[in-house]
Structures are given as structure tokens and as C-alpha cells.
Design a protein around this motif. Structure first.
Motif, PDB file in Angstrom:
ATOM      1  N   LEU A   1       0.836  -1.205   0.000  1.00  0.00           N
ATOM      2  CA  LEU A   1       0.000   0.000   0.000  1.00  0.00           C
ATOM      3  C   LEU A   1       0.870   1.254   0.000  1.00  0.00           C
ATOM      4  O   LEU A   1       0.614   2.196  -0.746  1.00  0.00           O
ATOM      5  N   GLY A   2       1.919   1.247   0.805  1.00  0.00           N
ATOM      6  CA  GLY A   2       2.815   2.396   0.860  1.00  0.00           C
ATOM      7  C   GLY A   2       3.469   2.676  -0.481  1.00  0.00           C
ATOM      8  O   GLY A   2       3.497   3.824  -0.930  1.00  0.00           O
ATOM      9  N   ARG A   3       3.977   1.635  -1.143  1.00  0.00           N
ATOM     10  CA  ARG A   3       4.595   1.826  -2.465  1.00  0.00           C
ATOM     11  C   ARG A   3       3.584   2.372  -3.461  1.00  0.00           C
ATOM     12  O   ARG A   3       3.883   3.272  -4.237  1.00  0.00           O
ATOM     13  N   ALA A   4       2.382   1.823  -3.431  1.00  0.00           N
ATOM     14  CA  ALA A   4       1.342   2.256  -4.371  1.00  0.00           C
ATOM     15  C   ALA A   4       0.967   3.715  -4.134  1.00  0.00           C
ATOM     16  O   ALA A   4       0.927   4.511  -5.074  1.00  0.00           O
ATOM     17  N   LEU A   5       0.708   4.092  -2.889  1.00  0.00           N
ATOM     18  CA  LEU A   5       0.264   5.453  -2.599  1.00  0.00           C
ATOM     19  C   LEU A   5       1.346   6.483  -2.890  1.00  0.00           C
ATOM     20  O   LEU A   5       1.044   7.600  -3.313  1.00  0.00           O
ATOM     21  N   LEU A   6       2.604   6.137  -2.683  1.00  0.00           N
ATOM     22  CA  LEU A   6       3.684   7.070  -2.997  1.00  0.00           C
ATOM     23  C   LEU A   6       3.765   7.346  -4.492  1.00  0.00           C
ATOM     24  O   LEU A   6       4.249   8.391  -4.906  1.00  0.00           O
ATOM     25  N   ASN A   7       3.255   6.416  -5.303  1.00  0.00           N
ATOM     26  CA  ASN A   7       3.287   6.583  -6.763  1.00  0.00           C
ATOM     27  C   ASN A   7       1.995   7.147  -7.339  1.00  0.00           C
ATOM     28  O   ASN A   7       1.969   7.531  -8.500  1.00  0.00           O
ATOM     29  N   TRP A   8       0.921   7.168  -6.552  1.00  0.00           N
ATOM     30  CA  TRP A   8      -0.336   7.713  -7.057  1.00  0.00           C
ATOM     31  C   TRP A   8      -0.160   9.211  -7.269  1.00  0.00           C
ATOM     32  O   TRP A   8       0.334   9.926  -6.398  1.00  0.00           O
ATOM     33  N   THR A   9      -0.600   9.707  -8.424  1.00  0.00           N
ATOM     34  CA  THR A   9      -0.554  11.147  -8.674  1.00  0.00           C
ATOM     35  C   THR A   9      -1.866  11.817  -8.293  1.00  0.00           C
ATOM     36  O   THR A   9      -1.942  13.041  -8.255  1.00  0.00           O
ATOM     37  N   ASN A  10      -2.898  11.033  -8.044  1.00  0.00           N
ATOM     38  CA  ASN A  10      -4.153  11.571  -7.524  1.00  0.00           C
ATOM     39  C   ASN A  10      -4.836  10.475  -6.732  1.00  0.00           C
ATOM     40  O   ASN A  10      -4.508   9.312  -6.861  1.00  0.00           O
ATOM     41  N   GLY A  11      -5.742  10.871  -5.891  1.00  0.00           N
ATOM     42  CA  GLY A  11      -6.460   9.929  -5.045  1.00  0.00           C
ATOM     43  C   GLY A  11      -6.802  10.600  -3.732  1.00  0.00           C
ATOM     44  O   GLY A  11      -6.372  11.726  -3.456  1.00  0.00           O
ATOM     45  N   THR A  12      -7.582   9.908  -2.930  1.00  0.00           N
ATOM     46  CA  THR A  12      -7.951  10.377  -1.604  1.00  0.00           C
ATOM     47  C   THR A  12      -7.523   9.336  -0.593  1.00  0.00           C
ATOM     48  O   THR A  12      -7.747   8.146  -0.799  1.00  0.00           O
ATOM     49  N   LEU A  13      -6.908   9.779   0.478  1.00  0.00           N
ATOM     50  CA  LEU A  13      -6.511   8.887   1.555  1.00  0.00           C
ATOM     51  C   LEU A  13      -7.235   9.309   2.820  1.00  0.00           C
ATOM     52  O   LEU A  13      -7.134  10.473   3.236  1.00  0.00           O
ATOM     53  N   LEU A  14      -7.972   8.389   3.402  1.00  0.00           N
ATOM     54  CA  LEU A  14      -8.605   8.611   4.698  1.00  0.00           C
ATOM     55  C   LEU A  14      -7.764   7.892   5.736  1.00  0.00           C
ATOM     56  O   LEU A  14      -7.570   6.665   5.648  1.00  0.00           O
ATOM     57  N   VAL A  15      -7.232   8.621   6.710  1.00  0.00           N
ATOM     58  CA  VAL A  15      -6.493   8.042   7.817  1.00  0.00           C
ATOM     59  C   VAL A  15      -7.494   7.906   8.954  1.00  0.00           C
ATOM     60  O   VAL A  15      -8.064   8.893   9.415  1.00  0.00           O
TER      61      VAL A  15
ATOM     62  N   LEU B   1      -6.601  13.197   3.035  1.00  0.00           N
ATOM     63  CA  LEU B   1      -5.540  13.769   2.222  1.00  0.00           C
ATOM     64  C   LEU B   1      -5.867  13.675   0.738  1.00  0.00           C
ATOM     65  O   LEU B   1      -6.305  12.631   0.261  1.00  0.00           O
ATOM     66  N   ASN B   2      -5.615  14.767   0.029  1.00  0.00           N
ATOM     67  CA  ASN B   2      -5.751  14.820  -1.421  1.00  0.00           C
ATOM     68  C   ASN B   2      -4.365  14.492  -1.988  1.00  0.00           C
ATOM     69  O   ASN B   2      -3.442  15.299  -1.885  1.00  0.00           O
ATOM     70  N   LEU B   3      -4.201  13.320  -2.586  1.00  0.00           N
ATOM     71  CA  LEU B   3      -2.887  12.879  -3.042  1.00  0.00           C
ATOM     72  C   LEU B   3      -2.398  13.606  -4.289  1.00  0.00           C
ATOM     73  O   LEU B   3      -1.264  13.408  -4.710  1.00  0.00           O
ATOM     74  N   ALA B   4      -3.213  14.478  -4.871  1.00  0.00           N
ATOM     75  CA  ALA B   4      -2.778  15.307  -5.991  1.00  0.00           C
ATOM     76  C   ALA B   4      -2.191  16.634  -5.506  1.00  0.00           C
ATOM     77  O   ALA B   4      -1.604  17.367  -6.271  1.00  0.00           O
ATOM     78  N   ASP B   5      -2.332  16.916  -4.227  1.00  0.00           N
ATOM     79  CA  ASP B   5      -1.878  18.174  -3.637  1.00  0.00           C
ATOM     80  C   ASP B   5      -0.565  17.941  -2.894  1.00  0.00           C
ATOM     81  O   ASP B   5      -0.504  17.140  -1.958  1.00  0.00           O
ATOM     82  N   GLU B   6       0.481  18.649  -3.305  1.00  0.00           N
ATOM     83  CA  GLU B   6       1.804  18.469  -2.691  1.00  0.00           C
ATOM     84  C   GLU B   6       1.788  18.741  -1.188  1.00  0.00           C
ATOM     85  O   GLU B   6       2.496  18.081  -0.435  1.00  0.00           O
ATOM     86  N   LEU B   7       1.000  19.725  -0.740  1.00  0.00           N
ATOM     87  CA  LEU B   7       0.942  20.002   0.688  1.00  0.00           C
ATOM     88  C   LEU B   7       0.289  18.862   1.454  1.00  0.00           C
ATOM     89  O   LEU B   7       0.724  18.518   2.553  1.00  0.00           O
TER      90      LEU B   7
END
Length: 188
Positions: A113-127, A137-143
Motif C-alpha cells: 500500500l505504501g509503495r502504491a500510494l507514494l506513486n499515485w498522482t491523484n487519489g484520496t486517503l482517509l487516515v 488527504l488529497n494525493l494530488a496536492d503536494e501540501l
């Protein structure tokens, strides 16, 4: 989710899409709208405000587009980098319902999961911690991506009951969902 055909994208429902940077805008309906994000086909005049806002803001982030929804005197705008529609503090099941996330996320080993999410250029992550959304988190946003390595590599105390729920759109508007549990490096 209410999916009565008479309510889906009826004549009084309008969704305007302007991809970023907004050079032009188009009003979309039916199949074309569903190919962007299938969840948008299920929005209608009786969609609860929380669900409408959550889906529109999440879809705007995933598509990288400004969305304007108009129906029955309601108008909701969503942009790719707004904090609107946040689900922080909401129980996970309510968050999944508000986001109209279908089915069950695919379980993943933490490393995969970590490898995949680090490579996603967009997506949503709910912690999720203790059953409630702690971060969205918006995975398309650098911040928003800045704390991602901390969640994935360092993790939290294994007894903190933290899970990661990630989703993104595939071409054709279908969602891919993954689920994983982070852990500290060096912990089994």
C-alpha cells in the motif's frame, strides 16, 4: 444511495465541469458524466447536503476539475484544492456512505500500500483512528502529500488501531479502493 431513474440527472439537474486550469467549462450529463466519476450519476434533488458536498469535493479533487452542481434551487461548487467536504472527525462508515464508496476496499499489505500510494498522482486517503477519520488527504496536492511518508513509513503506535483507506478513479469513472494498516519500521 437513491438511484431512482427519474431523479438521476433529470432535466433540472446541471453539472458544469471545468478542468484545471479552467480554460473552458462544459455542462455534462448521463454517460459522459458517469465516465468521469460514476458517483456523479447518483446525485439528485434529494441528495442530502453532506453527501452532495462530500461527493462533489472528492470528485473535484480526483478529477482535478472545478465542479458546479445546480438542481432544485441548490448550487454547490467544488474545486480541486478546497478543504470543503472534509470528513475529519466523522465515523468511517458514515464517511464511506457520504462519499458513496461502493463495496469493500481491497486489503493490501502495508508495504504494498505504501509503495502504491507514494506513486499515485491523484487519489484520496482517509487516515482512520479508533473508527473515525483523523485526516483526509488529497494525493494530488503536494501540501497534503507532505505527511504521507510519516503515515506510511513511521506509522503510529501499533495499538492505536489506525487504518488507511485510499481510493482513486480509473478511466471510465470507476473507483479503485484499498485498505491497509500502517506500522512502525522494524515492528512485525
Amino acid at each position: 444511495m437513491d438511484s431512482h431513474p427519474a431523479q438521476q440527472g433529470g432535466p433540472s439537474t446541471h453539472l458544469t465541469v471545468a478542468f484545471y486550469p479552467p480554460q473552458w467549462a462544459a455542462e455534462m450529463r448521463g454517460a459522459a458524466l458517469g465516465r468521469l466519476d460514476a458517483r456523479l450519476l447518483h446525485l439528485h434533488a434529494r441528495t442530502p447536503p453532506d453527501t452532495l458536498g462530500a461527493v462533489l469535493h472528492d470528485s473535484a479533487r480526483l478529477l482535478g476539475a472545478h465542479l458546479t452542481y445546480r438542481c432544485a434551487g441548490r448550487q454547490v461548487r467544488a474545486s480541486p484544492w478546497s478543504d470543503g467536504g472534509t470528513l475529519r472527525g466523522v465515523p468511517l462508515e458514515l464517511a464511506r456512505h457520504a462519499l458513496m464508496l461502493p463495496g469493500t476496499p481491497r486489503p493490501q499489505a502495508p508495504a504494498a500500500l505504501g509503495r502504491a500510494l507514494l506513486n499515485w498522482t491523484n487519489g484520496t486517503l482517509l487516515v482512520v483512528q479508533a473508527g473515525q477519520v483523523r485526516e483526509q488527504l488529497n494525493l494530488a496536492d503536494e501540501l497534503d502529500r507532505l505527511p504521507l511518508p510519516q503515515w506510511l513509513e513511521q506509522g503510529l503506535d501499533p495499538h492505536a488501531r489506525v487504518t488507511l483507506h485510499a481510493h482513486r478513479l480509473h478511466p471510465g469513472g470507476q473507483l479503485e479502493q484499498w485498505l491497509g494498516r500502517p506500522r512502525r519500521s522494524g515492528h512485525p
